[in-house]
Design an enzyme around this catalytic site. Sequence first.
Site, mmCIF file in Angstrom:
data_model
loop_
_atom_site.group_PDB
_atom_site.id
_atom_site.type_symbol
_atom_site.label_atom_id
_atom_site.label_comp_id
_atom_site.label_asym_id
_atom_site.label_seq_id
_atom_site.Cartn_x
_atom_site.Cartn_y
_atom_site.Cartn_z
ATOM 1 N N GLY A 51 -0.892 -4.413 5.320
ATOM 2 C CA GLY A 51 0.269 -3.373 3.845
ATOM 3 C C GLY A 51 0.204 -3.135 3.095
ATOM 4 O O GLY A 51 0.598 -4.391 3.165
ATOM 5 N N GLY A 52 0.445 -2.023 2.491
ATOM 6 C CA GLY A 52 2.147 -2.138 1.645
ATOM 7 C C GLY A 52 3.415 -2.447 2.022
ATOM 8 O O GLY A 52 4.062 -2.515 1.538
ATOM 9 N N ASP A 105 -0.431 7.256 -1.391
ATOM 10 C CA ASP A 105 -1.478 6.112 -2.018
ATOM 11 C C ASP A 105 -2.740 5.732 -1.380
ATOM 12 O O ASP A 105 -3.531 5.259 -0.619
ATOM 13 C CB ASP A 105 -0.529 5.216 -1.643
ATOM 14 N N GLY A 122 4.222 -3.972 5.668
ATOM 15 C CA GLY A 122 3.868 -5.310 6.534
ATOM 16 C C GLY A 122 3.042 -6.281 6.672
ATOM 17 O O GLY A 122 2.037 -6.162 6.264
ATOM 18 N N LYS A 175 2.108 -3.139 13.790
ATOM 19 C CA LYS A 175 2.582 -3.614 12.269
ATOM 20 C C LYS A 175 3.378 -4.329 12.249
ATOM 21 O O LYS A 175 4.435 -3.356 12.615
ATOM 22 C CB LYS A 175 2.223 -2.418 11.677
ATOM 23 N N VAL A 197 0.143 -7.098 9.685
ATOM 24 C CA VAL A 197 -0.727 -6.974 10.876
ATOM 25 C C VAL A 197 -1.293 -7.726 11.776
ATOM 26 O O VAL A 197 -2.449 -8.911 11.584
ATOM 27 C CB VAL A 197 -1.769 -6.117 10.474
ATOM 28 N N GLY A 244 -4.750 -9.105 8.786
ATOM 29 C CA GLY A 244 -4.563 -8.502 7.283
ATOM 30 C C GLY A 244 -2.971 -8.355 6.744
ATOM 31 O O GLY A 244 -1.851 -8.329 8.193
#
Length: 780
Positions: free
Chosen positions: A473-474, A587, A476, A491, A478, A471
């Site tokens: 995130g905002g 966030d 980078g 990450k 993972v 997956g």
Amino acid sequence: MEMVTNRGLFAIVSLALLLLLLPPVAAAFAAAPAVATAGDNCTRMCGNISIPYPFGVEPDCYHPGFDVTCRDDVPPRLLLHNISEIFDINLANGTVDIYVYSVHWDQNQSGNYSFSNWDVVGVGIDGGPFVLSATRNKLVMIACDVQVILMGLDQDLISTCAAFCSPVAKNLYLVASPDCSGIGCCQAPIPAGLDVYLLQFRRFNGSWSSGYATVYIVDADRLRSYKMDDMDANALPTVLEWAISNSACQSNSTSPECRSSNSFCQNSTAFHGGHRCHCSQGFHGNPYILDGCIDINECEYPETYPCFGDCRNTAGGYLCQCPLGFEGNASIPKGCIDVDECMHPEAHSCYGICKNLPGSFQCQCPQGTYGDSTIKGGCIAIKNSFPGSKIALIASSGFILLVVALAAPFITRKIQMERFKRMKEKFFKQNHGLLLQQLISQNTDIGERMIITLRELQKATDNFDKTREVGGGGHGVVYKGILNLHVVAIKKSKIVIQREIDDFINEVAILSQVNHRNVVKLLGCCLETEVPLLVYEFISNGTLYHHLHVEGPVSLSWDDRLRIVLEVARALSYLHSATSMPIYHRDIKSSNVLLDDNLIAKVSDFGASRYIPIDHQTGVITTIQGTFGYLDPMYYYTGRLTDKSDVFSFGVLVMELLTRKKPFIYRSDDGDGLVSHFGSLLGEGKLGEIIDPQVVEEDNGGIQEVAVLAVMCTKLKGEDRPTMREVELILENLVAKIMQAPCSRTPRNWDHIPAQGVTQEISRQYTMEEEMISSTRYPR
């Protein structure tokens, strides 16, 4: 000017000029084979513009998706897909420069680019060969009292600018600032990596103007060449980037499209998975055709390839040497110095007395000898002469050579160690290693325990194999890995820009001092690479968003949702009030809440979080970050970040859990967002119209209290909202009361829900229009 109605507050328009820039050739780009050639019968000039392959005019003269048209005008004009005029094609940079006209927006007139009621329209890149260059282009708007907002498909705020005019100056173009800094004109960057862009306009309250705006996408390098007052009448230059294929290079940096024998394949940063071809070092030309890359004769260009000695061209390079009798660096002026041949008599065949000359030397037999001094033993001793000097010379030379041979391995090892040390220091400083040590120095030895080597992470992830990606995130990608017999999440940043590196270091500094069961645990970091890497505990069960928004009527149980709400509240209360310095997350949303195998909540993604000093508890001014739908309106319009900004986002998350509605896309029949519609239904006693039916069926007496708490957390004024500590206590008391009550499920009467004092507040709860009007009272 006519006031904006509650159904038409915003006009969200597609970037129509993208349709001109990016014709629908994605399917041909992805599927068609490269059967075109660069034959002798192909047109390669249109006026004074060169048309190199893969571009072409006639069939079989261009690569799929790269067809152009040479229009027989005076002078001739070259068009991309018979739409946009080309004025330059650069194979080396992979760019095409074209002229593009503006897009006009008028709030008071209907047209192709005017929408209302939050109809969201976007244009997808869809993997075609052309995209807007994010490094070269800017978004420019000519307008009065209008704000333009650039957003992604998920309505995350990307970039924004606003243009203002004085009411005295009725002519817009007379007040446009030359540098486009906000007076009649504004500009904003266009970030890379998005497939869809949304453009949103807003006319400011009380403006005398007619709500008219003109928007361009223009090459930033050429922007200052145009007067702002004249821009509306001209087509302006825009830069496109392209890739020859939508696939990545092969493992040996080759590609079927790179046909020249002296070319190589390089993956494109503008296309995810695409690549371009380049000529090898020392060659130039066209890498897409056979024998297209030709050798550069560097000796013919001394200004570019300096040589102050004897220059000799080689395949892919050149050789610059000092003349015979000289040594040194022939690439710099006076770099060749005279060789003292007498210092190396064996190398220069002198076995007598040596005398150095400029570029040469003179060799004679010693006194008392005669013969040929250029050969060993050539000097014959005259009777009664003693050869002691010759023996001493040989002995001393042999000793010097022995010392040099013994010292050479140690010198080489020393040089290699120094080089490796400098490289580590370079990356350490580049990745703010000194700043990181300073930020975490309050905890003993935490820096040493958290530092992980790159070799360990490569072994843990099979050298970052794509099959290990789990997956992103905002900030980078993972990866899942095994480190010291523990499953971890690693990450890695997607883009090498300073802001991303700063966010990574910020996340390390924050999470290294956080220890809470409902906050994801940071295990360490690696600073030995160009991009820093972070290592976390692996949370195996995905995000709250994916568990909540599943197909079908049944999702997480009401008991699990209530417990998750309490766990998130505990984590935020801890961050706000239990750490040495308050931490604001900025966030909070369902996709940033991870769930383990037991559905225990873990708050994650601290790249946007900020420390708030104790003496700034009333808030600090920061760059706005967050997700549309969860973002605190007061923070959005004032830029002032407080602990109540997280409280607002938490309240939206609670509404999402009660309703299973997605806050960033939900709209009621009247065009209201989730917060406004939820508050209105609560005040009218009609909350059952929006509550998830599964929650209604499983309710054991806690829904109405949780709904009231959600509305209190999302009040317009931050000072009217409770603190996260107060929220935590309310939820703990509620959960305790439910656990003590009998486990019976009784039908709930939704005709009226007592809100205990919130009803009057909800009756005046701000609509989306009031929310925007209120922003004018708070200076940004």
